[in-house]
Design a protein around this motif. Structure first.
Motif, short mmCIF file in Angstrom:
data_model
loop_
_atom_site.label_atom_id
_atom_site.label_comp_id
_atom_site.label_asym_id
_atom_site.label_seq_id
_atom_site.Cartn_x
_atom_site.Cartn_y
_atom_site.Cartn_z
N UNK A 1 38.32 37.60 49.77
CA UNK A 1 39.37 38.17 48.91
C UNK A 1 39.18 39.68 48.78
N UNK A 2 37.94 40.11 48.59
CA UNK A 2 37.67 41.55 48.44
C UNK A 2 38.08 42.31 49.70
N UNK A 3 37.75 41.76 50.87
CA UNK A 3 38.14 42.42 52.13
C UNK A 3 39.66 42.45 52.27
N UNK A 4 40.30 41.36 51.93
CA UNK A 4 41.76 41.29 52.05
C UNK A 4 42.45 42.27 51.11
N UNK A 5 41.83 42.55 49.98
CA UNK A 5 42.43 43.44 48.97
C UNK A 5 41.87 44.86 49.03
N UNK A 6 41.02 45.14 50.00
CA UNK A 6 40.35 46.44 50.06
C UNK A 6 41.31 47.62 50.17
N UNK A 7 42.44 47.41 50.79
CA UNK A 7 43.39 48.52 50.99
C UNK A 7 44.64 48.39 50.14
N UNK A 8 44.56 47.59 49.10
CA UNK A 8 45.70 47.43 48.20
C UNK A 8 45.49 48.36 47.00
N UNK A 9 46.29 49.42 46.90
CA UNK A 9 46.14 50.34 45.76
C UNK A 9 46.53 49.66 44.44
N UNK A 10 45.75 49.92 43.42
CA UNK A 10 46.08 49.35 42.11
C UNK A 10 47.46 49.78 41.65
N UNK A 11 47.83 50.99 41.97
CA UNK A 11 49.14 51.51 41.54
C UNK A 11 50.30 50.73 42.15
N UNK A 12 50.04 50.00 43.25
CA UNK A 12 51.13 49.26 43.90
C UNK A 12 51.32 47.86 43.34
N UNK A 13 50.45 47.45 42.43
CA UNK A 13 50.51 46.08 41.93
C UNK A 13 51.61 45.90 40.90
N UNK A 14 52.33 44.79 40.99
CA UNK A 14 53.33 44.48 39.96
C UNK A 14 52.63 44.23 38.62
N UNK A 15 53.36 44.39 37.54
CA UNK A 15 52.79 44.26 36.19
C UNK A 15 52.16 42.89 35.96
N UNK A 16 52.77 41.82 36.46
CA UNK A 16 52.20 40.49 36.23
C UNK A 16 50.85 40.32 36.94
N UNK A 17 50.67 40.98 38.08
CA UNK A 17 49.39 40.90 38.78
C UNK A 17 48.33 41.70 38.01
N UNK A 18 48.71 42.85 37.47
CA UNK A 18 47.77 43.64 36.67
C UNK A 18 47.33 42.84 35.44
N UNK A 19 48.28 42.14 34.81
CA UNK A 19 47.92 41.30 33.66
C UNK A 19 46.92 40.23 34.05
N UNK A 20 47.15 39.56 35.17
CA UNK A 20 46.23 38.53 35.65
C UNK A 20 44.86 39.13 35.95
N UNK A 21 44.85 40.29 36.54
CA UNK A 21 43.60 40.96 36.88
C UNK A 21 42.83 41.30 35.61
N UNK A 22 43.52 41.75 34.60
CA UNK A 22 42.86 42.06 33.33
C UNK A 22 42.30 40.81 32.66
N UNK A 23 43.00 39.68 32.79
CA UNK A 23 42.46 38.42 32.26
C UNK A 23 41.21 38.00 33.02
N UNK A 24 41.23 38.18 34.33
CA UNK A 24 40.05 37.85 35.13
C UNK A 24 38.86 38.73 34.76
N UNK A 25 39.14 39.98 34.44
CA UNK A 25 38.07 40.90 34.10
C UNK A 25 37.21 40.39 32.95
N UNK A 26 37.84 39.77 31.96
CA UNK A 26 37.08 39.28 30.82
C UNK A 26 36.59 37.86 31.00
N UNK A 27 37.10 37.17 31.99
CA UNK A 27 36.79 35.74 32.14
C UNK A 27 35.33 35.42 32.40
N UNK A 28 34.62 36.13 33.27
CA UNK A 28 33.24 35.72 33.52
C UNK A 28 32.39 35.72 32.25
N UNK A 29 32.54 36.73 31.43
CA UNK A 29 31.73 36.80 30.21
C UNK A 29 32.15 35.73 29.20
#
Length: 162
Positions: free
Chosen positions: A130-158
């Motif tokens: 996944x990291x390799x596949x997303x290596x060239x995807x700029x954060x600025x290009x992400x739709x808002x719903x993907x950014x929201x999901x990413x932010x939820x993932x950020x807190x999930x491990x803890x």
């Protein structure tokens, strides 16, 4: 206070999605390793194994599904990489089902240890894919719903970790 300190993790972190996911995965992998460690000992009890399986069936499964959905929503992922990611997910689901069955029985310590190690190998490879596949995807290009999901993932491990 600068506005970036209040920004979601995904926005204030690196410029590429792969960088953000690498940090999330590093913490997630460490939490998973801590959660299953007692079950990998030769002296583990059925309760150690059951605890590891419960983690994999509950908290781990929830984050796994969140990340799968995030990947499905990414607009700029190579179709071959997307297929590898999906196959990795399916393999982890099969292994989790086998672990669920084995974790409920006595005298399955060796089998559970083998399946746990295999799952962790598949999991770490899946994260790297996944990291390799997303290596060239700029954060600025992400739709808002993907950014929201990413932010939820950020807190999930803890929140969801052991």
């Amino acid at each position: 206070m600068p506005a970036t300190l209040n920004a979601p993790y995904a926005v204030r972190s690196g410029t590429m999605l792969g960088e953000v996911l690498a940090a999330i995965h590093e913490e997630w992998i460490a939490n998973a390793e801590r959660a299953i460690a007692p079950a990998l000992l030769g002296t583990s009890t059925i309760w150690d194994r059951w605890s590891a399986v419960r983690y994999l069936m509950d908290a781990f499964a929830e984050q796994l599904e969140q990340e799968r959905e995030l990947v499905r929503r990414l607009p700029r992922i190579d179709p071959e990489a997307r297929d590898r990611i999906e196959r990795g997910f399916e393999t982890m689901e099969r292994l989790r089902a086998e672990l669920d069955l084995a974790g409920r029985r006595h005298h399955t310590g060796g089998l559970v240890m083998l399946l746990l190690r295999k799952l962790m190998d598949v999991f770490t490879h899946w994260c790297a894919t996944i990291e390799r596949a997303a290596a060239r995807v700029p954060l600025a290009s992400l739709p808002a719903d993907v950014v929201e999901r990413l932010d939820r993932l950020d807190g999930s491990p803890a929140r969801l970790g052991a």
